[in-house]
Design a protein around this motif. Structure first.
Motif, short mmCIF file in Angstrom:
data_model
loop_
_atom_site.label_atom_id
_atom_site.label_comp_id
_atom_site.label_asym_id
_atom_site.label_seq_id
_atom_site.Cartn_x
_atom_site.Cartn_y
_atom_site.Cartn_z
N THR A 1 0.80 -1.23 0.00
CA THR A 1 0.00 0.00 0.00
C THR A 1 0.83 1.28 0.00
O THR A 1 0.29 2.35 -0.21
N TYR A 2 2.11 1.17 0.30
CA TYR A 2 3.03 2.31 0.46
C TYR A 2 2.63 3.21 1.62
O TYR A 2 2.97 4.39 1.66
N ARG A 3 1.93 2.67 2.60
CA ARG A 3 1.56 3.42 3.80
C ARG A 3 2.70 3.36 4.81
O ARG A 3 3.30 2.31 5.02
N TYR B 1 1.51 3.94 13.06
CA TYR B 1 0.25 4.36 12.45
C TYR B 1 -0.52 3.11 12.05
O TYR B 1 0.05 2.18 11.47
N PHE C 1 -5.99 2.47 8.97
CA PHE C 1 -6.10 3.43 7.88
C PHE C 1 -7.51 3.39 7.29
O PHE C 1 -8.04 2.31 7.05
N PRO D 1 -4.45 7.54 8.89
CA PRO D 1 -4.35 6.58 9.99
C PRO D 1 -5.25 7.06 11.13
O PRO D 1 -5.16 8.21 11.54
#
Length: 186
Positions: free
Chosen positions: A111-113, A132, A135, A147
């Protein structure tokens, strides 16, 4: 080009109503305004990195990407598992602040979070760890997520803070006056 964030404390009851407005100007020092209903006053501060830690209990919600990239050094450190998720490990060094400017990001591969940020001091000792999670999409804003749960452990001061965001209202029609803080008169 100006980004504003308004936070209104809902809980605990003794802090309810405290309002924080952060105005981030491109290429300039921003402004933090804190309204306290107990005395009906607004305190204004320049939004420097040192006083930003006073806002949101040390957990940065949106300002972890606000630095000029030309002042940062990036180094890919491979991959790492975090809470059952495969993550990229990225080291970022603020070349203008070598004493406090080293951080390590764990970024979920799928997700590149950003799931975790660890800050180090000059000698490589961990200063803080921020995680975090939970989301959620923000209203009808395509591609915008937030988040909803953040945990900050300040290892230097032995403090632990948790922030749970209950609700975010997406308001694409905001105007300047939406960020005015009106004193509450009891």
């Amino acid at each position: 080009g100006v980004e504003r964030t308004k936070t209104v404390v809902q809980y605990p009851d003794k802090l309810k109503g405290i309002t924080i407005v952060i105005t981030d100007y491109p290429e300039e020092t921003g402004l933090i305004e804190i309204f306290t209903p107990a005395n009906g006053k607004i305190r204004k501060m320049k939004a420097t990195s040192k006083n930003m830690e006073l806002v949101n209990s040390g957990v940065s919600i949106s300002n972890y990407t606000s630095k000029d990239r030309s002042q940062l050094s990036f180094d890919f450190k491979g991959t790492e598992e975090f809470e059952g998720k495969s993550c990229y490990k990225l080291q970022v060094i603020d070349i203008l602040d070598l004493e406090n400017g080293q951080t390590e990001y764990l970024i979920e591969k799928n997700t590149y979070r950003i799931l975790k940020i660890t800050a180090f001091n000059e000698d490589g000792t961990e200063q803080s760890i921020t995680t975090y999670s939970d989301f959620q999409a923000i209203g009808q804003l395509k591609g915008k997520i937030q988040p909803m749960f953040m945990v900050n452990k300040d290892l230097k001061k032995a403090k632990h803070n948790e922030i749970k965001v209950l609700k975010i209202n997406a308001r694409p029609d905001l105007k300047e006056e939406n960020f005015s803080i009106e004193p509450v008169i009891n």
